[in-house]
Design a protein around this motif. Structure first.
Motif, short mmCIF file in Angstrom:
data_model
loop_
_atom_site.label_atom_id
_atom_site.label_comp_id
_atom_site.label_asym_id
_atom_site.label_seq_id
_atom_site.Cartn_x
_atom_site.Cartn_y
_atom_site.Cartn_z
N GLN A 146 8.55 -2.64 0.76
CA GLN A 146 7.86 -3.91 0.95
C GLN A 146 6.83 -4.14 -0.15
OE1 GLN A 146 9.27 -5.76 3.45
NE2 GLN A 146 10.49 -3.88 3.51
N LEU A 147 6.12 -3.09 -0.52
CA LEU A 147 5.13 -3.23 -1.59
C LEU A 147 5.79 -3.45 -2.94
CD1 LEU A 147 2.58 -0.41 -0.63
CD2 LEU A 147 2.30 -2.88 -0.31
N ALA A 148 6.92 -2.80 -3.17
CA ALA A 148 7.57 -2.88 -4.47
C ALA A 148 8.04 -4.30 -4.81
CB ALA A 148 8.76 -1.91 -4.51
N ARG A 149 8.30 -5.11 -3.80
CA ARG A 149 8.79 -6.47 -4.06
C ARG A 149 7.68 -7.47 -4.37
NH1 ARG A 149 8.19 -10.17 0.01
NH2 ARG A 149 7.58 -9.41 2.07
N LEU A 150 6.41 -7.04 -4.26
CA LEU A 150 5.31 -7.98 -4.44
C LEU A 150 5.15 -8.36 -5.91
CD1 LEU A 150 2.65 -6.42 -2.05
CD2 LEU A 150 4.26 -8.27 -1.58
N PRO A 151 4.80 -9.62 -6.19
CA PRO A 151 4.64 -10.06 -7.58
C PRO A 151 3.27 -9.76 -8.17
CG PRO A 151 4.34 -11.92 -6.12
CD PRO A 151 4.70 -10.75 -5.23
N PHE A 152 2.35 -9.22 -7.36
CA PHE A 152 1.01 -8.93 -7.85
C PHE A 152 0.74 -7.42 -7.74
CE2 PHE A 152 0.91 -11.08 -3.68
CZ PHE A 152 0.66 -10.00 -2.86
N ALA A 153 -0.29 -6.98 -8.48
CA ALA A 153 -0.64 -5.56 -8.50
C ALA A 153 -1.30 -5.15 -7.18
CB ALA A 153 -1.58 -5.27 -9.66
N PHE A 154 -1.29 -3.86 -6.92
CA PHE A 154 -1.93 -3.33 -5.72
C PHE A 154 -2.32 -1.88 -5.96
CE2 PHE A 154 2.65 -2.82 -5.30
CZ PHE A 154 2.78 -1.47 -5.02
N THR A 155 -3.23 -1.37 -5.14
CA THR A 155 -3.68 0.01 -5.23
C THR A 155 -3.59 0.64 -3.85
OG1 THR A 155 -5.25 -0.55 -6.98
CG2 THR A 155 -5.60 1.54 -5.82
N VAL A 156 -2.91 1.78 -3.75
CA VAL A 156 -2.79 2.49 -2.49
C VAL A 156 -4.08 3.28 -2.24
CG1 VAL A 156 -1.56 4.28 -1.21
CG2 VAL A 156 -0.29 2.66 -2.64
N ILE A 157 -4.73 3.01 -1.12
CA ILE A 157 -5.94 3.75 -0.76
C ILE A 157 -5.56 4.98 0.07
CG2 ILE A 157 -8.12 3.61 0.51
CD1 ILE A 157 -8.18 0.63 -0.17
N GLU A 158 -4.69 4.79 1.05
CA GLU A 158 -4.15 5.90 1.82
C GLU A 158 -2.85 5.47 2.48
OE1 GLU A 158 -6.57 7.14 5.07
OE2 GLU A 158 -6.71 5.15 5.95
N PRO A 159 -1.97 6.43 2.74
CA PRO A 159 -2.05 7.89 2.57
C PRO A 159 -1.39 8.31 1.25
CG PRO A 159 -0.14 7.35 3.87
CD PRO A 159 -0.79 6.04 3.54
N ASP A 160 -1.52 9.59 0.90
CA ASP A 160 -0.87 10.11 -0.31
C ASP A 160 0.65 10.00 -0.20
OD1 ASP A 160 -3.30 10.70 -1.45
OD2 ASP A 160 -3.31 12.78 -0.69
N GLY A 161 1.17 10.11 1.02
CA GLY A 161 2.62 10.03 1.19
C GLY A 161 3.18 8.69 0.75
N LEU A 162 2.38 7.62 0.82
CA LEU A 162 2.84 6.31 0.36
C LEU A 162 2.99 6.30 -1.16
CD1 LEU A 162 3.66 3.43 0.92
CD2 LEU A 162 1.23 2.80 1.00
N ARG A 163 2.09 6.96 -1.85
CA ARG A 163 2.22 7.07 -3.30
C ARG A 163 3.51 7.80 -3.66
NH1 ARG A 163 -3.23 8.49 -2.34
NH2 ARG A 163 -4.69 6.87 -3.00
N GLU A 164 3.82 8.85 -2.93
CA GLU A 164 5.06 9.60 -3.19
C GLU A 164 6.28 8.74 -2.90
OE1 GLU A 164 4.66 12.98 -0.67
OE2 GLU A 164 2.92 13.79 -1.76
N ALA A 165 6.21 7.94 -1.86
CA ALA A 165 7.34 7.07 -1.54
C ALA A 165 7.53 6.00 -2.62
CB ALA A 165 7.11 6.40 -0.18
#
Length: 318
Positions: free
Chosen positions: A283-302
């Protein structure tokens, strides 16, 4: 509604709808002075509309009991609104909506001039509304019963079937109803759980009014409450992401069903819970704007796994 004739007809419609209105009430609704309202009343009397005028401080105007208005008259904008509303009704998952819409359309056409009939039919035959979700069939009686209970603030007894098939009976104070994601929801206070709850109407098996009243919260927003409820479902993993956009950008991407959004000076903070980080990363990958993951670390890995998958897809074959 700047033309005087339109205002005179509006006075007639208001008296028919409300039965009895004071001169000041009519003036406020029409945004004119009381003297002008009296002039509109005289015009209606001159064309044969039987109006009773009660004099005095608490006087009011009303139509003589039993009087029936002449055939309905619609302007172009009103005909467009009615036509689009009937089209939307077909897509709201209400049982037997199609024959009801067809019947309503036929009744409206019978009282419309030929030009408006052609315009209404043109909309019905050429316009398609895509509500982006396949509707779930909903019992019309449940919708009517719960909306009436919310308006009259009378408690009901629900027989409800959960997602796992288990059934339960509970007393419920209906605060409001809303449509979302192809389904109707009722929101209010559940006396079984002693808390705010939302119930899908397609899982309600019966609604029985109870002779008990309740107080509904002022300015209750059923859609906003449902969004909050869905975002805080007891899913396994808490997620926070800072989106580099504003609330208008969030709305444009139809993200309202995945979490709660808070506008900040540096963007929009998304808070939610999920059971599947891979799904959320997509869902995040389809967004047209930038974003920063605050938590969890597992989301960064995904997200990293999504990047690797896309990179592999663009590598030229040997």
């Amino acid at each position: 509604m700047s033309h005087p004739a339109s205002r005179v007809l509006t006075v007639l419609e208001l008296l028919q709808a409300h039965g009895r209105l004071s001169g000041s009430d009519l003036a406020q609704r029409l945004q004119v002075d009381v003297r002008t309202t009296r002039r509109y009343i005289r015009v209606l009397e001159d064309i044969g509309i039987p109006i009773t005028a009660e004099r005095g401080r608490y006087g009011a105007y009303s139509l003589i009991p039993g009087f029936k208005l002449p055939p309905l008259m619609f302007g172009d904008d009103e005909a467009l609104a009615l036509s689009l509303g009937l089209l939307a009704a077909r897509s709201l998952g209400i049982a037997d909506a199609a024959p009801a819409v067809a019947s309503a359309q036929a009744k409206l056409e019978r009282v419309m001039p030929a030009m408006l009939q052609r315009r209404v039919r043109a909309i019905a035959e050429t316009v398609t509304l895509d509500l982006s979700h396949t509707p779930t069939a909903t019992d019309t009686e449940s919708l009517l019963a719960l909306s009436a209970a919310a308006q009259s603030q009378r408690r009901v007894r629900l027989d409800y079937r959960a997602a796992d098939g288990a059934t339960s009976r509970r007393e419920f104070d209906t605060y409001g109803l809303t449509w979302r994601g192809g389904r109707w929801y009722a929101l209010g206070h559940c006396h079984l759980r002693r808390d705010m709850r939302s119930f899908r109407l397609d899982r309600i098996e019966s609604v029985v009014p109870i002779d008990r009243s309740f107080g509904r919260p002022a300015n209750f927003d059923a859609a906003a409450q449902l969004e909050l409820s869905l975002a805080n479902l007891p899913r396994a993993i808490a997620v926070e992401v800072l989106l580099q956009t504003d609330l208008a950008g969030v709305q444009a991407e139809h993200l309202g069903n995945i979490g709660v959004f808070e506008a900040r000076s540096d963007g929009v903070l998304l808070r939610t819970r999920t059971d599947c980080l891979d799904w959320f990363a997509r869902q995040l990958a389809r967004l047209p704007f930038a974003f920063t993951v605050i938590e969890p670390d597992g989301l960064r890995e995904a997200l990293a796994a999504q990047i690797a998958r896309l990179q592999a897809a663009i590598v030229a074959p040997a």
